[in-house]
Design a protein around this motif. Structure first.
Motif, PDB file in Angstrom:
ATOM      1  N   GLY A 188      26.870  15.434  -4.112  1.00 38.33           N
ATOM      2  CA  GLY A 188      27.236  16.714  -3.519  1.00 38.33           C
ATOM      3  C   GLY A 188      26.487  17.903  -4.060  1.00 38.33           C
ATOM      4  O   GLY A 188      26.595  19.010  -3.520  1.00 38.33           O
ATOM      5  N   LYS A 189      25.684  17.704  -5.117  1.00 37.99           N
ATOM      6  CA  LYS A 189      24.921  18.806  -5.699  1.00 37.99           C
ATOM      7  C   LYS A 189      23.642  19.049  -4.883  1.00 37.99           C
ATOM      8  O   LYS A 189      23.224  18.216  -4.084  1.00 37.99           O
ATOM      9  CB  LYS A 189      24.562  18.502  -7.153  1.00 37.99           C
ATOM     10  CG  LYS A 189      25.756  18.264  -8.075  1.00 37.99           C
ATOM     11  CD  LYS A 189      26.551  19.514  -8.313  1.00 37.99           C
ATOM     12  CE  LYS A 189      27.488  19.396  -9.520  1.00 37.99           C
ATOM     13  NZ  LYS A 189      28.421  18.265  -9.464  1.00 37.99           N
ATOM     14  N   VAL A 190      23.029  20.208  -5.116  1.00 43.08           N
ATOM     15  CA  VAL A 190      21.842  20.626  -4.360  1.00 43.08           C
ATOM     16  C   VAL A 190      20.621  20.634  -5.274  1.00 43.08           C
ATOM     17  O   VAL A 190      20.661  21.193  -6.373  1.00 43.08           O
ATOM     18  CB  VAL A 190      22.045  22.024  -3.747  1.00 43.08           C
ATOM     19  CG1 VAL A 190      20.778  22.496  -3.029  1.00 43.08           C
ATOM     20  CG2 VAL A 190      23.233  22.020  -2.794  1.00 43.08           C
ATOM     21  N   ALA A 191      19.538  20.012  -4.799  1.00 48.55           N
ATOM     22  CA  ALA A 191      18.285  19.963  -5.570  1.00 48.55           C
ATOM     23  C   ALA A 191      17.142  20.524  -4.740  1.00 48.55           C
ATOM     24  O   ALA A 191      17.066  20.324  -3.525  1.00 48.55           O
ATOM     25  CB  ALA A 191      17.957  18.529  -5.973  1.00 48.55           C
ATOM     26  N   ILE A 192      16.242  21.221  -5.423  1.00 51.55           N
ATOM     27  CA  ILE A 192      14.961  21.638  -4.849  1.00 51.55           C
ATOM     28  C   ILE A 192      13.879  20.819  -5.533  1.00 51.55           C
ATOM     29  O   ILE A 192      13.857  20.697  -6.757  1.00 51.55           O
ATOM     30  CB  ILE A 192      14.704  23.138  -5.084  1.00 51.55           C
ATOM     31  CG1 ILE A 192      15.710  24.000  -4.335  1.00 51.55           C
ATOM     32  CG2 ILE A 192      13.274  23.514  -4.673  1.00 51.55           C
ATOM     33  CD1 ILE A 192      15.680  25.474  -4.722  1.00 51.55           C
ATOM     34  N   ILE A 193      12.982  20.254  -4.734  1.00 51.75           N
ATOM     35  CA  ILE A 193      11.847  19.497  -5.275  1.00 51.75           C
ATOM     36  C   ILE A 193      10.572  20.079  -4.680  1.00 51.75           C
ATOM     37  O   ILE A 193      10.443  20.177  -3.453  1.00 51.75           O
ATOM     38  CB  ILE A 193      11.935  18.000  -4.920  1.00 51.75           C
ATOM     39  CG1 ILE A 193      13.241  17.394  -5.425  1.00 51.75           C
ATOM     40  CG2 ILE A 193      10.737  17.243  -5.491  1.00 51.75           C
ATOM     41  CD1 ILE A 193      13.474  15.965  -4.950  1.00 51.75           C
ATOM     42  N   THR A 194       9.625  20.458  -5.523  1.00 49.22           N
ATOM     43  CA  THR A 194       8.341  20.940  -5.008  1.00 49.22           C
ATOM     44  C   THR A 194       7.346  19.783  -4.958  1.00 49.22           C
ATOM     45  O   THR A 194       7.476  18.797  -5.673  1.00 49.22           O
ATOM     46  CB  THR A 194       7.780  22.070  -5.880  1.00 49.22           C
ATOM     47  OG1 THR A 194       7.433  21.566  -7.183  1.00 49.22           O
ATOM     48  CG2 THR A 194       8.792  23.200  -6.036  1.00 49.22           C
ATOM     49  N   GLY A 195       6.358  19.924  -4.072  1.00 46.36           N
ATOM     50  CA  GLY A 195       5.376  18.857  -3.912  1.00 46.36           C
ATOM     51  C   GLY A 195       6.019  17.585  -3.399  1.00 46.36           C
ATOM     52  O   GLY A 195       5.815  16.500  -3.938  1.00 46.36           O
ATOM     53  N   VAL A 196       6.784  17.732  -2.317  1.00 44.17           N
ATOM     54  CA  VAL A 196       7.668  16.643  -1.872  1.00 44.17           C
ATOM     55  C   VAL A 196       7.001  15.672  -0.909  1.00 44.17           C
ATOM     56  O   VAL A 196       7.578  14.647  -0.568  1.00 44.17           O
ATOM     57  CB  VAL A 196       8.938  17.246  -1.223  1.00 44.17           C
ATOM     58  CG1 VAL A 196       8.631  17.772   0.183  1.00 44.17           C
ATOM     59  CG2 VAL A 196      10.093  16.265  -1.201  1.00 44.17           C
ATOM     60  N   SER A 197       5.786  15.951  -0.470  1.00 45.53           N
ATOM     61  CA  SER A 197       5.215  15.176   0.638  1.00 45.53           C
ATOM     62  C   SER A 197       4.905  13.725   0.280  1.00 45.53           C
ATOM     63  O   SER A 197       4.979  12.847   1.136  1.00 45.53           O
ATOM     64  CB  SER A 197       3.952  15.859   1.177  1.00 45.53           C
ATOM     65  OG  SER A 197       2.948  15.905   0.188  1.00 45.53           O
TER      66      SER A 197
END
Length: 230
Positions: free
Chosen positions: A5-14
């Motif tokens: 249920g938590k929120v994550a941001i990931i950069t360079g996700v491709s």
């Protein structure tokens, strides 16, 4: 931290480590905002939100953060600063453009993304920032001077940041992988896994290990190497 249920941001996700981490965090029940210049191919999930973003541009990062809050809510629990690139070669063979490209992505972009999420994490008294550095941030290597310089910067930034935000309950981990079989530096992964390299999924699993550590535990630095060497 319980990730469900938590929120994550990931950069360079491709692709590579970013994509593998997104898949694993989704499997753990997280909502994932993937930031990148290109979307991951054939990757759809009801809890995955791709947000186009060039982290080298400060205004892009702010727009991506606003879009993330709109899509997933105001609480951001995890940031994985994964986007990075390396231009290799002798120092007198570098163009200034190549040098700046590395610092703009590996260092300045990481700073923009970190600064964007910190107010929410401090307010929540809960959050975890994973900075994907490299073993190149622990020892210099010929023809990797620029890349090493950026990763030393990431390591120093991480070390200072964890001490700064620790009182607010925010954890910071600097992850330093060695050889990983990815598209890094233009290389294509082989059809069979290279026994002398780690896989993106191995790095993703280590990221989850750090995130799931008890809230009383901070894994501030993690070095990763292939077990077998050439």
């Amino acid at each position: 931290m319980d990730l469900s249920g938590k929120v994550a941001i990931i950069t360079g996700v491709s692709k590579g480590i970013g994509r593998a981490t997104a898949e694993l965090l989704l499997a753990k029940g997280m909502v994932v905002a993937g930031w990148g210049r290109t979307a991951p191919n054939e990757f759809k999930h009801p809890r995955f939100h791709f947000i186009r973003c060039d982290i080298r541009k400060e205004a892009d990062v702010q727009k991506a953060y606003d879009a993330t809050v709109k899509a997933a809510g105001p609480e951001i629990h995890v940031l994985v600063n994964n986007a990075g690139l390396g231009n290799f070669g002798p120092v007198d063979g570098f163009s200034s453009e190549q040098w700046h490209q590395m610092f703009d992505t590996n260092v300045h972009g990481l700073f923009y993304c970190t600064r964007a999420v910190l107010p929410a994490m401090k307010k929540q008294q809960l959050g975890h920032i994973i900075n994907v550095a490299s073993l190149a941030g622990t020892a210099g290597t010929a023809n990797l001077a620029g890349y090493c310089a950026t990763k030393y910067a990431v390591r120093g930034f991480s070390d200072a940041l964890f001490k700064e935000v620790r009182p607010q309950g925010v954890r910071v981990t600097c992850l330093m992988p060695g050889s990983v079989e990815t598209n890094f530096n233009g290389n294509e992964p082989g059809q069979q896994p290279d026994p002398h390299k780690m896989q993106p999924e191995d790095v993703a699993a280590t990221i989850v290990h750090a995130l799931e550590a008890p809230q009383t535990v901070l894994l501030s630095e993690i070095q990763m190497r292939p077990t077998q060497v050439k």
